[in-house]
Motif scaffolding. Structure first.
Motif, PDB file in Angstrom:
ATOM      1  N   ARG A  87       0.864  -1.181   0.000  1.00  0.00           N
ATOM      2  CA  ARG A  87       0.000   0.000   0.000  1.00  0.00           C
ATOM      3  C   ARG A  87       0.901   1.232   0.000  1.00  0.00           C
ATOM      4  O   ARG A  87       1.687   1.431   0.916  1.00  0.00           O
ATOM      5  N   ARG A 151      -6.436   0.159  -7.281  1.00  0.00           N
ATOM      6  CA  ARG A 151      -5.896  -1.169  -6.987  1.00  0.00           C
ATOM      7  C   ARG A 151      -5.437  -1.781  -8.308  1.00  0.00           C
ATOM      8  O   ARG A 151      -6.245  -1.946  -9.226  1.00  0.00           O
ATOM      9  N   THR A 181      -1.979  -1.455  -3.933  1.00  0.00           N
ATOM     10  CA  THR A 181      -3.017  -0.476  -3.609  1.00  0.00           C
ATOM     11  C   THR A 181      -2.385   0.904  -3.524  1.00  0.00           C
ATOM     12  O   THR A 181      -1.518   1.144  -2.668  1.00  0.00           O
ATOM     13  N   VAL A 183      -3.068   4.534  -2.537  1.00  0.00           N
ATOM     14  CA  VAL A 183      -4.029   5.271  -1.718  1.00  0.00           C
ATOM     15  C   VAL A 183      -3.834   6.773  -1.930  1.00  0.00           C
ATOM     16  O   VAL A 183      -2.799   7.210  -2.449  1.00  0.00           O
ATOM     17  N   ASP A 329      -7.914   1.988   2.081  1.00  0.00           N
ATOM     18  CA  ASP A 329      -8.219   1.024   1.015  1.00  0.00           C
ATOM     19  C   ASP A 329      -9.529   1.377   0.329  1.00  0.00           C
ATOM     20  O   ASP A 329      -9.664   1.217  -0.895  1.00  0.00           O
TER      21      ASP A 329
END
Length: 452
Positions: A87, A151, A181, A183, A329
């Motif tokens: 992430r 994503r 991911t 963000v 997320d």
């Protein structure tokens, strides 16, 4: 699987095509060798030349031998991928490490690795590896980066094997993949008081008694260091172990972050668009409030809470880092809605026992990121002020962002009349500055600094 943990890119099972599929991997040179061998064998039969037959058999046998060796080898090569971190904020890089291992007793030929990545992450990485000795392994790495949140799947990993003579070229695709991911970017916000709002665990009124009398005691097990004067003997006799009174416990303040996702409320797209600014601002606010101990939820114009449990609020037992991860997320994939108004969000705020407006105590916080508002939606937003302890609105008017005449000042005045701290967001504004400005702006007054 946690970030950075190795993840297999496929097993060692055989493909469905078998040797027939491997024969299709013959290169032009390999097919030429095979055709020449067959032709030489036919000519030896017609001409009665035994030596020509030996040459023909050698030419035909060599590519078939390479097919058999590579067919076995490609199912004896293991591949894995490690993504670190899994992430990342938009604009930051993640590192992908690929590892190939030869688990057979036969050395491989030249290998070419190719990992499939979405075009927004950059060009497709390719690596050429020399022969792998039996039991040998090689590691290569590449970096991916995206300015757009979302994503993105990485994989499957493809492995191309060739023999030393260039007669056969086989490709193996592994089955699994990882997900990166991306963000929204967040800004570190200063700790400010918004309309007298206290910290998340409450200053003064932020604590609630857990005891209403002797029969309403909520005991807990004795812990080393507890004051013996708090021992509750009746519960001790009942449970057979030393129990103490849980006399009071902190009450977490609640905060709702409202994100207007209506497609008709914004113009433009890309990292510098107004909608992306709103998503980033909402992410920064949620992370900041979680760090201060608030129980938070993210609400959209559709009336759905994108994160949290129960009524949508993160629970007191949930670690702030875990709650922030869940929210980020969700924000990584949030997009425009087809909604035309804010009525569903208003109904969600009114639903329940006043939870949306901060509970019965009226000490909740509401932070809204709003796009274009017409007269009807402005009145609806004004009603959302409800019984909140504080309400802050950031207006991203598309006309202002496009440099056209805007009615944003009228919208700000109407919201301020009902108790909102309302600020207009001009293009390129730093959210951290606007957040500090919101903390220094008295309720119902014009915002300093000329933002509006």
């Amino acid at each position: 699987m946690g970030a950075g943990a190795p993840r297999g890119a496929g097993g060692g099972g055989r493909s469905s095509g078998g040797l027939r599929t491997s024969l299709a991997g013959l290169t032009t040179r390999g097919r030429s060798f095979l055709a020449a061998g067959v032709a030489a064998a036919l000519c030896s039969y017609v001409l009665g030349q035994a030596e020509l037959l030996r040459v023909g058999l050698l030419l035909a046998f060599l590519p078939l031998l390479c097919v058999a060796v590579l067919h076995r080898t490609r199912h004896r090569v293991a591949g894995s991928r490690r993504l670190s971190p899994q992430r990342v904020p938009a604009g930051d890089e993640a590192r992908v490490q690929l590892r190939v291992e030869n688990v057979s007793r036969v050395p491989t030929g030249t290998l070419m690795l190719q990992d499939r990545v979405p075009y927004v992450l950059g060009p497709r990485p390719r690596f050429v590896l020399d022969r792998l000795e039996p039991g040998g392994r090689r590691e290569v790495s590449y970096r991916v980066r995206s300015d757009l949140r979302g994503r993105y799947p990485l994989g499957p990993l493809q492995l191309r094997l060739t023999d030393p003579f260039g007669l056969v070229e086989l490709t193996r695709s592994f089955s699994t993949y990882d997900v990166l991911t991306v963000v929204p970017r967040t800004e570190e916000l200063a700790p400010v008081r918004l309309g007298g709002q206290s910290s998340g665990y409450g200053d003064g009124s932020g604590r609630a008694l857990a005891l209403a009398g002797e029969d309403d005691v909520i005991p807990r097990g004795y812990r080393r260091g507890d004051d013996l004067r708090r021992v509750h003997w009746r519960s001790t006799a009942r449970y057979g172990e030393l129990m103490v009174r849980r006399e009071e416990q902190p009450q977490r303040s609640r905060a709702t972050v409202l994100l207007d996702t209506r497609g008709i409320a914004y113009e433009g797209a890309g990292p510098d668009s107004a909608f992306e600014w709103a998503v980033s601002g909402a992410a920064s606010t949620l992370v900041h409030l979680l760090e201060r101990g608030y129980s938070v939820r993210l609400l959209t114009d559709g009336g759905s809470a994108l994160a949290g449990e129960g009524a949508g609020f993160s629970q007191s037992g949930q670690e702030s880092a875990e709650a922030a991860g869940v929210i980020m997320d969700m924000l990584a994939v949030v997009g425009h809605s087809d909604g035309a108004g804010l009525s569903r969000a208003y109904d969600a705020l009114r639903a329940g026992d006043g939870a949306g407006f901060g509970g019965s105590g009226g000490d909740g916080l509401l932070v809204a990121f709003l796009g274009e508002l017409d007269d009807a939606q402005t009145e609806l937003a004004a009603k959302m002020r409800g019984r909140c302890g504080a309400a802050v609105a950031f207006l991203l008017d598309p006309a202002q962002w496009a440099g056209r005449p805007s009615r944003v000042q009228e919208r700000l005045d109407r919201l301020r009349e009902t108790g909102w701290t309302a600020l207009a967001v001009p293009p390129g504004a730093a959210y951290g500055d606007l957040w500090r400005q919101a903390g220094s702006t008295p309720l119902g007054t014009d915002s300093p600094g000329g933002w509006s």
